[in-house]
Structure formats: C-alpha cells, structure tokens
Design a protein around this motif. Sequence first.
Motif, PDB file in Angstrom:
ATOM      1  N   SER A 141     -11.675  13.764  -8.330  1.00 40.64           N
ATOM      2  CA  SER A 141     -10.791  14.890  -8.262  1.00 40.64           C
ATOM      3  C   SER A 141      -9.470  14.322  -9.269  1.00 40.64           C
ATOM      4  N   THR A 142      -8.833  15.270 -10.119  1.00 40.44           N
ATOM      5  CA  THR A 142      -7.783  15.170 -10.972  1.00 40.44           C
ATOM      6  C   THR A 142      -6.512  15.792 -10.639  1.00 40.44           C
ATOM      7  N   VAL A 143      -6.670  16.589  -9.321  1.00 34.63           N
ATOM      8  CA  VAL A 143      -5.650  17.259  -8.854  1.00 34.63           C
ATOM      9  C   VAL A 143      -4.486  16.309  -8.197  1.00 34.63           C
ATOM     10  N   PRO A 144      -3.246  16.752  -8.157  1.00 32.44           N
ATOM     11  CA  PRO A 144      -2.250  15.783  -7.361  1.00 32.44           C
ATOM     12  C   PRO A 144      -2.635  15.376  -5.913  1.00 32.44           C
ATOM     13  N   HIS A 145      -2.512  14.291  -5.754  1.00 33.03           N
ATOM     14  CA  HIS A 145      -2.767  13.626  -4.399  1.00 33.03           C
ATOM     15  C   HIS A 145      -1.436  13.194  -3.565  1.00 33.03           C
ATOM     16  N   ARG A 146      -1.017  13.504  -2.573  1.00 30.31           N
ATOM     17  CA  ARG A 146       0.198  13.224  -1.811  1.00 30.31           C
ATOM     18  C   ARG A 146      -0.041  11.701  -1.347  1.00 30.31           C
ATOM     19  N   ILE A 147       1.009  10.899  -1.552  1.00 31.29           N
ATOM     20  CA  ILE A 147       1.110   9.559  -1.094  1.00 31.29           C
ATOM     21  C   ILE A 147       1.589   9.697   0.498  1.00 31.29           C
ATOM     22  N   ILE A 148       0.678   9.060   1.465  1.00 30.43           N
ATOM     23  CA  ILE A 148       0.913   9.171   2.608  1.00 30.43           C
ATOM     24  C   ILE A 148       1.190   7.531   3.076  1.00 30.43           C
ATOM     25  N   GLY A 149       1.042   6.540   2.327  1.00 32.23           N
ATOM     26  CA  GLY A 149       1.326   5.317   2.645  1.00 32.23           C
ATOM     27  C   GLY A 149       1.319   4.327   1.623  1.00 32.23           C
ATOM     28  N   VAL A 150       2.215   3.081   1.992  1.00 31.34           N
ATOM     29  CA  VAL A 150       2.173   2.204   0.714  1.00 31.34           C
ATOM     30  C   VAL A 150       1.698   0.877   1.477  1.00 31.34           C
ATOM     31  N   THR A 151       0.807   0.083   0.901  1.00 29.46           N
ATOM     32  CA  THR A 151       0.385  -1.031   1.371  1.00 29.46           C
ATOM     33  C   THR A 151       0.594  -2.279   0.513  1.00 29.46           C
ATOM     34  N   ALA A 152       0.668  -3.399   1.079  1.00 27.52           N
ATOM     35  CA  ALA A 152       0.642  -4.642   0.291  1.00 27.52           C
ATOM     36  C   ALA A 152      -0.436  -4.810  -0.823  1.00 27.52           C
ATOM     37  N   ASP A 153      -0.150  -5.533  -1.744  1.00 32.11           N
ATOM     38  CA  ASP A 153      -1.105  -5.377  -2.579  1.00 32.11           C
ATOM     39  C   ASP A 153      -2.159  -6.368  -2.370  1.00 32.11           C
ATOM     40  N   ILE A 154      -3.398  -5.803  -2.769  1.00 28.84           N
ATOM     41  CA  ILE A 154      -4.669  -6.602  -2.658  1.00 28.84           C
ATOM     42  C   ILE A 154      -5.234  -6.787  -3.868  1.00 28.84           C
ATOM     43  N   ASP A 155      -5.097  -8.003  -4.465  1.00 29.23           N
ATOM     44  CA  ASP A 155      -5.899  -8.302  -5.944  1.00 29.23           C
ATOM     45  C   ASP A 155      -7.325  -8.924  -5.393  1.00 29.23           C
ATOM     46  N   ASP A 156      -8.120  -7.996  -5.626  1.00 22.94           N
ATOM     47  CA  ASP A 156      -9.687  -8.145  -5.401  1.00 22.94           C
ATOM     48  C   ASP A 156     -10.394  -8.626  -6.566  1.00 22.94           C
ATOM     49  N   ASP A 157      -9.646  -8.813  -7.610  1.00 25.56           N
ATOM     50  CA  ASP A 157     -10.260  -9.146  -8.826  1.00 25.56           C
ATOM     51  C   ASP A 157      -9.948 -10.911  -9.286  1.00 25.56           C
ATOM     52  N   HIS A 158      -8.852 -11.189  -8.722  1.00 22.85           N
ATOM     53  CA  HIS A 158      -8.401 -12.619  -9.181  1.00 22.85           C
ATOM     54  C   HIS A 158      -8.294 -13.407  -8.036  1.00 22.85           C
ATOM     55  N   VAL A 159      -8.698 -14.693  -8.073  1.00 21.49           N
ATOM     56  CA  VAL A 159      -8.692 -15.670  -6.934  1.00 21.49           C
ATOM     57  C   VAL A 159      -7.243 -16.214  -6.624  1.00 21.49           C
ATOM     58  N   VAL A 160      -6.366 -16.298  -7.747  1.00 24.36           N
ATOM     59  CA  VAL A 160      -5.085 -16.502  -7.580  1.00 24.36           C
ATOM     60  C   VAL A 160      -4.487 -15.060  -7.906  1.00 24.36           C
ATOM     61  N   PRO A 161      -4.115 -14.416  -6.574  1.00 23.91           N
ATOM     62  CA  PRO A 161      -3.472 -12.984  -6.871  1.00 23.91           C
ATOM     63  C   PRO A 161      -2.391 -12.836  -7.540  1.00 23.91           C
ATOM     64  N   GLY A 162      -2.069 -11.651  -8.204  1.00 23.51           N
ATOM     65  CA  GLY A 162      -0.958 -11.213  -9.043  1.00 23.51           C
ATOM     66  C   GLY A 162      -0.580  -9.680  -8.575  1.00 23.51           C
TER      67      GLY A 162
END
Length: 837
Positions: A623-644
């Motif tokens: 869906s491309t309709v606007p979505h409301r932000i209900i939460g902010v979480t710490a970054d999870i870098d699931d692509d790189h073993v050295v997180p950025g």
Amino acid sequence: MNETAKKDSASREAIVTFMNDLKFAVRSFSRSKGLAITVVLTLALGIGANAAIFSLVRGVLLRPLVNRDEDRLIYIQQSAPGISPGEVPFSVPEIQDLRASVKTLSSFGEFSTVGFTMIGLGEPREVRAGVVDGSYFDVVGLHPVLGRLIGPQDDGPKAAGVVVLTYRFWSTTCKSDPSVIGKTLRLGSGFGDRSATIIGVLEPSIPYPADTELIANIVTSPHHLSATMQNGRVHRMTELFGHLAPGATLDQARAELRTAYGAMIKDHADAYSPQAHFQIDAKLLREQITSGARTVLLVLLAASGLVFIIACSNVANLILARSVRREGELAIRAALGASAGALRRTLLAESLILCVAGAALGVISARPLLAVLARYASRFSVRALELTVDSSMLWVGALLAVIAAVLLAYVPHLPTANASQTPGLTNGGVRITGSTSRRLRVFAITQIAASFMLLAGASMLLKTLLSIQAAQTGLDTRHVLAINVPAMSHGKTPEQVVDFYKESMRRIEALPGVSRTAFGIVVPWRDAGIFGPGFQFSGDGHVRAPGEEDPRAQLRTISPGFFAALGVPIIAGRDFNQLDGKNNKDPVVIVSQSLAQRMFPNQDPLNRHIYWTDPVMKFVPISTVPHRIIGVTADIDDDHVVPGPTITVYNPFEEGPMFGGRLFIHSSANPYSLVTPVTRIIRDMSAEQPVERAATLEDIRAEVLTPDRLNTVVFGVFAAVALAIALVGVAGVLAFSVSARTREFGIRLALGSQPRHLLTGVVVEGAVMAAAGVVAGAVSGYALARLAGSYFQDMRMPSAAPVVASALVLLAAAVVASALPAARAARINVIEALRSE
C-alpha cells in the motif's frame, strides 16, 4: 670419426660424467644426513604449497567451463552504483528492447532466482530455483545427463510446468535416482502454487548466477506471468546472458549494448534515476564467474610465492655454510685441475638431488593440502568444489625444483686453482670471506622481508576480523533461535496465512523455556540484500532539494513482540498490537531511529505520516497510502555484520506483505533444544509446511563471518610458517658466524672483554639483520600493494597498527633466535678458542 659421431661421443661422456657427479653427491650427503633432511623438508614445504595453490588457481580461474562455445558466451550486467554497490537485474521490457536492438548477439537467455516451497520429493522443503525462458539452456550451452532440458516448447502461459534438477541436488538429495524423471512437484511462492513435472537432470556445471537446486520454466512462477512483471520497466528481477553472433566480438557487443541502453534511458527517463547512474556492461561468462575468487586466489598465490622465496633463501644459507666448510675440499679439487665448470656441475648435481627429493615430497603433500584449500576457496567460488588433481601439480613441482637447483648451484663462491689464493689449502679452520658473509646476511634479510610482508597481511586480516567480531549488533544473538517457516498460500486466504502463524506462535510460547515468539520476513545477515537497496518514500513536510530524490528505506513485515524477541528497545511510542493492520482507515507503521531523525529532525515523529513513492510499488502488493508512525525503535542492521545506521519501515503482519516467513524464538534455555518440539508443533498444524535452517543469531553471524575467519587462518598459517623458517635462518647465520669467529672471541676474552659484551654484540647483529629485513619488506610490500591496487579495486593498504605490530613481533623473535648463538659465544673457553687454529 665424423662430426656426428664426435657429438654423440661427447654427449655420452657428459652423461656419464654427470651420473658420476650424482653418485658423488649421494655419498656426500650420506655423511651429512641432518643437512640433507633439513633442506629436503624446507623445499618440500615451499614447493608443495606452490604446487597446491597453483592447481587451485588453475582449476578455478583458468580451467575451461563445460559450457559449449564458452568463448562466445557473455553475461550482461546492469548496475546502478548510486543506489546499490552490486548488480541490478533487468526487467522484461528492458530485455525486450535489447533483443530488438542488439544484433551482435545472436540469442539471449533469461534467468530469475526464485524461492519455492517444494512438495513431492520427500520432506517439504524450501528450494532456491532458477526460472528460465526456453532459450536459456541453448544460449549457455549446457546438456542433460538424464532426460531433457527446458526448450522453446516450454515457453508461454499455456505451457505445462516443467523442472530440471541440478546435478548436485539430484546426486545428493535424490541419491542419483533415475526414477525421479516424470515425478510431479508442487512449487509454492508468495504469489500462488503451481505443479511441475521433472523432465531432466542438468550436467555438472557452474551454478551461476545463483546456486540453485532446480531450474523451472516461467509458467511455474505466477508472478512472472503477471502484467506487473511483463509491463513494469522498473520491476527488475532477471539476469541476462547472451551468445555472440558469428563474426562479432565482445567489444562490438559491448558498444552496441551501450548504444541501445542509452536510447532506452532517453526514451524512458522516469525509469532511470539520474542519482542511480544506471550503466550496462558485458563480460565473458567465465570472467564473471571467477571475479569473486580472483583477488583472494592471486593473493594466496603471492603468499605461497613468498614462502617459496623464504624456503629457497633458507636452503641457500645452509648450502652456502656447507660450501664454506668444504672450502678445503673444493680448493684441492681445483688445484688438481678441476675446472670451474666441473666444480659447478658437482654443486648442480648435489642441488638437483636435494631439490628433486624436496619436489617429490612436496607434490605428495600437495594433494591433501589442495583438498583443504579447495574447501576454503569454495567460499569464494563454487568452481573449487569440482577440483581434481591433475598433471599440472607435477610439472609445477618439477619447474620449481629446477629453479631452486640452479639457484642453489650458483650460490657458493668457487675457489681458484692458485693455492696461494686459497686459504682452504693452507688452513683447516672455517673462515668466512666478506663476500660469503654478505651473501649469508642477504639471504637472511630476504627471508625476514618476505616474512614481514606475510605477517603484516595476516595481522591486518586478524585486526579486521577482531573488530568485526567485537562490533555490537544490538540484538540478543545468543538466546534467539531463527527458523525458516515459509508462507504457504496453497488453498489459504491471506487472513488464514496470518492465523496460521498466530496459532503456531501461541503454541510455541507454551513450551518450557520460551519467553517470546515473533514473526519476521528476514533473518538478520543470512537474508542480507534480499530486497535490494530498498524503496523510495517520503513523509509529512519532507521537501526535496533541487535535483534530490526521495530517500530509500527497507521494508520489513513483523508481528507484535518482534522487537522484544530480538532484544531491541522501542525508543518512543509503542509496539504493534493485534488490531494494527486491520483498520484500513488508519494504517500504522513503526520506524527506525535513523529514519525518524532524518525525516523529522528535532521533531516528535509519533503520529506523523510516511508513504511510499517508489515507482516499483505499483507492481507489488504494498500500500502506498500514508501510514501513521506509532513507534520508533533502535536501528536493526540485518544486512551488515558491522552495523550502521539503517532506514527501515516496519509493517504489521496483518497488512503484509507476507514474503518469506521466519519465526524468532527467545529462550533462556538452550535454544537448540526447541528445534524438535517446534518442528513437531508446526508439522502437526500442517504436514506440508517446511521447517528449516534453525540456528541462533549468534551462529548465523558466525557463519556469515566464516570467509573472513578462513582468510585470517589461512594467511596466518602462511605467516607463521614463514616466520619460523626465517628465524631458523637468522639463528643459523649467527650460529655459523659464531663458530667461524671462535678465535676472535677467544682473543677478545683474553684481552679482558666481558662475556656479556659478546652476547650483546651477537644479539645486536641479529636485531640489525631483522631491522634491515623489516625495512626491505615494508618497501617491497608497499610497492607490491600499490601495483596490486592498480589491478584490484578492493585491494587496500594495511593500517599502521598491523604493520608496527608485525615489525615488533619480527624484531622480538629475531632477538630470541639470536639468544642461543649469542649464549654460545659468551661461553667460549679462552684456551680452546686460541687453540682452534
């Protein structure tokens, strides 16, 4: 006697003479077995390592492919370095334009990598498959070993689904059973299920562009038949191969491809972001296949070459020291009329015996070493898996033996026939001339220089590995078990698929030791890059600068409790609940901290809206309709073993999309003890549900780091061996120097010199040689690294820390190696020393 007879007689005489030299050499070494064994073992190490590694390089980089007309087979690359470091697949409209415009290619072959759930061959399982058009196998020039391959008759939406098994899958999973031909499989994906009949088994070949278990025709993938796939120019998921037309060259094809591609970009500018810098290129398929392993293998070959140099230098020191002790014998032979050529021939015979014996032992040891190295290299190229030992190992060993033999034969300085100029005739003691002393030190410094280069390289790899392993991921890797449980849509509505996961998680959470269970679509690090560079998006109040494009974010579908299961804190707002995703009037998302800071700097991101703007979204069920932000979480870098920093948007799994399907189980007990009961729970709910690849996040990260760890171990072993040989060489030079200077040391002691002064002098001599070797190694290593950097873009100079550490290790080790001959010098008995002459 005619001229020919004279030549034949001279040849026979030369052969007989050389055979006598060989016999003499054998008798000579029988009186110095320790030296002979040391030389043979040292040469075996250097020659064996080089023979094994050259065989590896030849097998992976140089050996022809099984593909027919491989010198005409090319791989066509599309890239967008502005948004993605790797290659970008083609879309169907792009391929159609190239087919219509490019005449230097007689045919094209298409290959898409698709994940299927497979039912019909034993246990339900996930398989990685290739989806190809009917011309693919003809273009890449492959043949079946059983049945037939996919052809033009298997194209089109009304064709029957057919499957070809790869040879490795057939020989391992199917136990080479010929009766699999004709069996019907059910292949499921996120877009529906299809049945397919096994029609053949592919010959052993390089699995490129992906290592797949089976290859199917296009009709088996409903998504490939959809209008979104057929008409979407930005919907890119197909790799492209081509066959050069008769008379056409690669350069001509490359030029024509670029011309056609430039016209495509001009005609469809909206599909080619200026920021992405879209490009097209073409390479011979063999060059493309070996590109991932080329740098590693050539560096490995250079490392083995350094070991060979060190081994030869060490042996040269031993031979040179022996020749000094034999100076009297050689001088007598010269005085009796032996020419310089005859003496050199004698030395050549001796060195040949040593080198041939070393080469024979080296080639024998190279076979098991090649098997170990092949397993190592398979991490970088699948070609290493099919390596076999061939004659190349023998002739490499023979060539290195000849090189070493000639080098060693010309190391010693020959005496002259003039007795007055030959100390060995008038004195039985050991004397080292200035020339011989310089040679001994040059060989020792050469060993240290080569060792320093290897040690610095290994130290750089170790430092990199340690920094990667020490990087904090932000996840509770030790207590989280990840299991692939792919979404099965056969006979189910999307709501029923979600209910299946909800019920399975409820049952799993009832198991002893389970604290939390959650759903996600990506296993960190193992599924890296599965969604490419992400999708463009925007948000409330976001204004693009002139020429700027919307930022990109990764999309992840998760269940409530996902962050708690992985040990990731929610910084602001709340987690999803069971109602989120069901209210289409107020769709919601959770975003990563980096996204919130970028889109809403110095503002509260909660209850702000974001929405997708990427043109590809009109081709996928998001869906491309606007979505409301209900939460902010710490970054999870699931692509790189050295997180950025990561820009990520999380959707509730009631909304989807439901690609993949992974369960994350947090447990305070041993996570692996849960694999059996979890599998039983899921199979009780659905006997056709695959449950695979259970592993803790800690072990998954370790698996991803395996190539770096292997590099460090392999080059560390080379460096350790080189260091050991070099230090033995330094100790040997100093020991010989002490034995030759016995009278000098006796006189110095008799004149009042303290033993500690002699000890310090010998140790300093060893340290000076080590320092000279370090300097020579640093200069040579820098020059080689600069030279290699002009050929390999990913080659980088080591930082100061590994270089300094390697220098200190070598200097310290040289001092330790000098201690024994230094102690011997300090213990010299004055009376015996004065009588030694």
